[in-house]
Design an enzyme around this catalytic site. Structure first.
Site, PDB file in Angstrom:
ATOM      1  CG  ASP A  55      -2.148  -0.764   1.123  1.00 45.14           C
ATOM      2  OD1 ASP A  55      -2.571  -1.007  -0.021  1.00 45.14           O
ATOM      3  OD2 ASP A  55      -2.715  -1.141   2.154  1.00 45.14           O
TER       4      ASP A  55
HETATM    5  C1  GLC Z   1      -0.835   2.537   6.023  1.00 41.52           C
HETATM    6  C2  GLC Z   1       0.060   1.458   6.574  1.00 41.52           C
HETATM    7  C3  GLC Z   1       0.025   0.214   5.727  1.00 41.52           C
HETATM    8  C4  GLC Z   1      -1.411  -0.187   5.537  1.00 41.52           C
HETATM    9  C5  GLC Z   1      -2.270   0.954   5.041  1.00 41.52           C
HETATM   10  C6  GLC Z   1      -3.689   0.473   4.963  1.00 41.52           C
HETATM   11  O1  GLC Z   1      -0.403   2.932   4.788  1.00 41.52           O
HETATM   12  O2  GLC Z   1       1.392   1.887   6.655  1.00 41.52           O
HETATM   13  O3  GLC Z   1       0.742  -0.811   6.337  1.00 41.52           O
HETATM   14  O4  GLC Z   1      -1.467  -1.217   4.621  1.00 41.52           O
HETATM   15  O5  GLC Z   1      -2.144   2.056   5.879  1.00 41.52           O
HETATM   16  O6  GLC Z   1      -4.644   1.362   5.290  1.00 41.52           O
HETATM   17  C1  GLC Z   2      -1.075  -3.762   5.644  1.00 40.55           C
HETATM   18  C2  GLC Z   2      -2.365  -3.811   4.867  1.00 40.55           C
HETATM   19  C3  GLC Z   2      -2.249  -4.714   3.681  1.00 40.55           C
HETATM   20  C4  GLC Z   2      -1.040  -4.330   2.874  1.00 40.55           C
HETATM   21  C5  GLC Z   2       0.209  -4.323   3.728  1.00 40.55           C
HETATM   22  C6  GLC Z   2       1.401  -3.817   2.987  1.00 40.55           C
HETATM   23  O1  GLC Z   2      -0.865  -4.996   6.263  1.00 40.55           O
HETATM   24  O2  GLC Z   2      -3.433  -4.215   5.672  1.00 40.55           O
HETATM   25  O3  GLC Z   2      -3.400  -4.647   2.874  1.00 40.55           O
HETATM   26  O4  GLC Z   2      -0.930  -5.249   1.840  1.00 40.55           O
HETATM   27  O5  GLC Z   2       0.024  -3.494   4.835  1.00 40.55           O
HETATM   28  O6  GLC Z   2       1.307  -2.467   2.696  1.00 40.55           O
END
Ligand code: GLC
Ligand code: GLC
Length: 814
Positions: free
Chosen positions: A487
């Site tokens: 993300d």
């Molecule tokens: C933030 C977090 C990431 C997560 C995302 C989802 O970017 O750092 O880990 O996946 O939020 O909302």
């Molecule tokens: C968090 C989010 C997931 C994402 C991951 C890497 O765990 O929940 O959807 O893939 O971060 O960013």
């Protein structure tokens, strides 16, 4: 330093000192009513939705971290001394403190001044209430005259509003008290038809419902005025902060034990029967009273507790392993499966790191969670798959999240995370392999929840695949969109405004930046869909999907290989990300894992080469880092990933979620030693001995462990609600132990360490119990099977004849 130990026999973790490095929590409830409970009685409860139906209040980011909860006070009326058996909130030094977190229950207690007190907390199956069963024993030689005070703080339902909208909320709080039961009925007079109640099994000496009366001016929960003086004020909350507190007097002879039961519950009334009498404003309690009466009896409590034990026993027995490694056994047989169910129930909503007022259900997250729970609750998995698919857009795209109460896509977060649609294919494939329920593919499912747009689920899967094909970039690789699995790799965001959301801001039109991760995922998903099509007799579809997979496979070899490992992406300028040419972020874990999962590099040696690079550059004793070298500064063209200080989260932290991809890849290339080594590095039980460094619970996975660039390398964060649970479970059960559901039967294909002499697994699959014994006779991992005494070709146990419910499998590894 030790904070506790496992009791595998009872499926409990026993915490033996209350001042754990972080709150070590557990979940109560597995259907509609849920609670979070910490090892000192902290936490909160809600009905279905942690944000919109919050029963009890919780303050976030507090100091101490964990403060506010289900607190009980005992008071010695002879000398006025008072304490809490769960340590918090008074924090008296008590003897024999222990917190036993078990499957859906917690038991917390201690002994103070020869008074032993212990409370069992759980939610009975089928009910919207939680039970606190308190037992108090006088271990002294003299009679004890005690007072018991219970306490909870009600939340005014919408937890977000409750924490912010004081100009209204300080005037809306309302309660009723009848027969010693405290009813919390804020907003019931207008549009709500639900209320909360807090009941006690014993005759009351008094009660309180207004917080500031109970606590007294300028006091906190560690020293409530009422407890100090030993008498309730019988306060009635009008506005301000409604609470529930009962006062019970207990006189105990030496050696005597008494029980007090408290019930905290949620109840709904039919809209036209809210009041009793109908013309009044008094809550109609006729529908709830029988429930309260039933559970205030200790015989009912005991049988409800027994049913809960049986429920978990049945779920956990579906897959039981006995290996030479106790950490593996306890995670596989108990805690990892349990955590998978927590991710099913909670998604990412309510933990001590997810506030319960934030996100809805993630599209990608939920499809992955399925890998971990589909064998335990297949019917509910089916429902989840259909709910997810119903939020898909007609373009094949997906909302990144949807709201569990409305089941609608979340407009605030939107879509265009270009990996999202492909996860649906992987989720459905996992569901089909486990259940054999092919009818799901014909289920009519709408797009974006719009009536009359229904199409068979199978068509949703086709559109998922097409979505990627419609969005290819300059190299023929999939465009990344807002982000892919990571993300925080935001290649079209270009945000220079503080506070702007990396997830929803897009400043580039997104026609250039490509993802090698999605490419690998596409190859895997296309091959899965081809298998599905073939089994439905759709041979020309299957051919098309295989061709598309082949083409993408070639593209990855041509434009996605960096010489020693798979490339991560191309940025908006067409420059490489995750390449030896980069100054920072030269190698990423995700494409190594997913390209190999898709079978890329298996024949030409690239897979092994990539895995060696992972081992050389990314692996640490605490797990495999996400990338290296960490980004030392903020890069406008990379986005959130570079917003984290080095070593944390996506910026070179150890993401326990994607470590299993590498474990699976190692298992696929036949390297059981390395696969298992990686498995143990992040296995919470194996890390118990370093609890002071790890800090999170030793019985569940955390999302992240700080990488080597962080000052706190080895420290875990964000425990419980993470895709880590499902993926580790999937990796160990299906690839390392290698017991894998397939369309033609149960596969036995272990990739275990060379030092293991063997192991056994008992696994229920499509109504048949398979008792599998694996014995190592050679050094390798090639399995030969003997099924019910007869040798079988290949490594798939054929489906037994109808009526057979038990099969014995002997596998030898050479
Ligand atoms: C933030 C977090 C990431 C997560 C995302 C989802 O970017 O750092 O880990 O996946 O939020 O909302
Ligand atoms: C968090 C989010 C997931 C994402 C991951 C890497 O765990 O929940 O959807 O893939 O971060 O960013």
């Amino acid at each position: 330093m030790s904070y506790g130990h496992f009791d595998d026999e009872r499926r409990e973790y026993i915490i033996s000192r209350p001042d754990t490095p972080l709150p070590w929590i557990n979940y109560l409830g597995c259907e509609a009513y849920f609670g979070i409970i910490s090892n000192t009685g902290g936490g909160y409860s809600f009905y279905r939705d942690a944000r919109l139906r919050r029963l009890t209040r919780y303050r976030y980011n507090n100091a101490p971290f964990d403060f506010g909860g289900r607190y009980i006070y005992l008071r010695d009326n002879a000398n006025g001394q008072f304490w809490s058996p769960s340590w918090q909130p008074t924090r008296h030094e008590a003897k024999n403190y222990s917190c036993r977190h078990g499957m859906g229950y917690s038991i917390i207690g201690s002994t103070f001044n020869r008074i032993k007190a212990e409370t069992l907390y759980f939610v009975p199956l089928g009910e919207n209430l939680e039970i606190w069963q308190l037992s108090v024993t006088n271990l002294g030689r003299k009679p004890a005259k005690l007072s018991v005070f219970s306490s909870i703080e009600f939340c005014l339902w919408d937890a977000q509003d409750d924490a912010t909208n004081f100009q209204r909320n300080f005037s809306t709080g309302q309660v009723e008290i009848e027969d010693g039961v405290i009813y919390h009925k804020t907003e019931y007079r207008e549009r709500r038809d639900h209320f909360a109640y807090f009941a006690c099994s014993e005759k009351l000496a008094g009660y309180d419902t207004q917080r500031d009366v109970f606590l007294g001016a300028y006091r906190s929960w560690d020293k409530p005025a009422v407890v100090e003086r030993g008498r309730s004020f019988n306060s009635l909350a009008h506005g301000w902060a409604p609470i529930g507190s009962h006062h019970v007097k207990l006189n105990l002879k030496p050696g005597e034990t008494r029980q007090v039961i408290f019930l905290l519950g949620y109840h709904e009334n039919p809209k036209d029967q809210k009041f009793d009498p109908p013309t009044s404003q008094t809550v109609n309690k006729r529908t709830v009273k029988p429930v309260i009466a039933k559970y205030l009896k200790s015989t009912t409590v005991e049988s409800a507790f027994e049913s809960l034990r049986q429920y978990w026993d049945r779920l956990l027995r579906l897959y039981q392993a006995k290996t030479p490694d106790r950490h593996t056994d306890r995670m596989v047989n108990i805690w990892n499966a349990y955590q998978c169910m927590a991710t099913f129930n909670m998604s990412r909503s309510a933990s001590f790191y997810e506030s319960g007022i934030g996100r809805g259900l993630g599209f990608r997250d939920s499809n992955q969670d399925l890998l971990g729970f589909v064998h335990m609750v297949p019917e509910r998995a089916r429902e989840r798959v259909i709910d997810l698919a119903a939020t898909q857009l007609e373009t094949g795209g997906a909302y990144h999240q949807y709201q569990p109460l409305t089941k609608r896509g979340n407009d605030d977060i939107g879509g265009n995370f270009n990996d999202d649609p492909l996860w649906l294919i992987l989720g459905v494939a996992a569901y089909l392999k486990e259940t054999g329920d092919w009818s799901i593919l014909d289920a009519p499912v709408p797009f974006d929840n719009k009536p009359k747009t229904e199409k068979a689920l199978y068509e949703h899967l086709e559109r998922s695949l097409q979505y990627t094909l419609d969005r290819l970039g300059p190299h023929g690789l999939p465009l990344i969109g807002r982000a892919d699995w990571n993300d925080c790799l935001n290649l079209n965001c270009f945000s220079d405004t503080p506070g702007q959301s990396f997830q929803t801001t897009t400043n580039k039109d997104g026609k250039v930046a490509e993802s090698v991760f999605i490419a690998g995922m596409f190859v895997l998903a296309a091959r899965e869909l081809a298998d599905i099509a073939e089994r439905r007799g759709l041979n020309s579809d299957a051919k098309d999907y295989r061709k598309a997979a082949e083409r993408m496979h070639e593209t990855v070899r041509k434009h996605g290989w960096d010489g020693e490992w798979f490339l991560r992406a191309y940025d908006d300028f067409g420059k490489k990300v995750g390449s030896k040419e980069c100054e920072e972020g030269k190698i990423f874990i995700e494409p190594q894992g997913f390209c190999i999962l898709a079978g890329i590099g298996m024949e030409d040696g690239l897979a092994k080469k990539a895995l060696d690079s992972v081992n050389n550059v990314l692996a640490t004793p605490h797990g495999i880092m996400l990338q290296q070298p960490a980004y030392s500064k903020y890069y406008l063209h990379l986005g959130e990933i570079s917003s984290y200080p080095p070593g944390y989260k996506e910026n070179a932290g150890i993401f326990c979620h994607n470590n299993p991809w590498v474990m699976i890849a190692e298992a696929m290339v036949g390297n059981g030693d390395r696969a298992f080594d990686y498995y143990l590095r992040i296995n919470p039980s194996a890390r118990e001995k370093m609890s002071q460094l790890h800090r999170c619970e030793p019985y569940v996975y955390a999302q992240m462990i700080a990488g080597k660039d962080a000052p706190t390398h080895g420290e875990a964060k964000n425990s419980w609600l993470t895709g880590t649970a499902a993926w580790n479970y999937f990796a160990i059960t299906q690839f390392i132990l290698g017991i894998r559901p397939t369309y033609s039967g149960l596969m036995v294909s272990p990739a275990i360490p060379s030092s293991w002499k063997g192991f056994t697994v008992s696994r229920k699959f499509q109504g048949v119990r398979y008792d599998i014994t694996v014995k190592r006779i050679g050094k390798g991992n090639r399995a030969r099977l003997v099924v019910d005494g007869r040798p079988v070709e290949g490594n798939v146990v054929p489906r037994p004849r109808g009526g057979v419910t038990q099969v014995a499998v002997e596998a030898t590894l050479e």
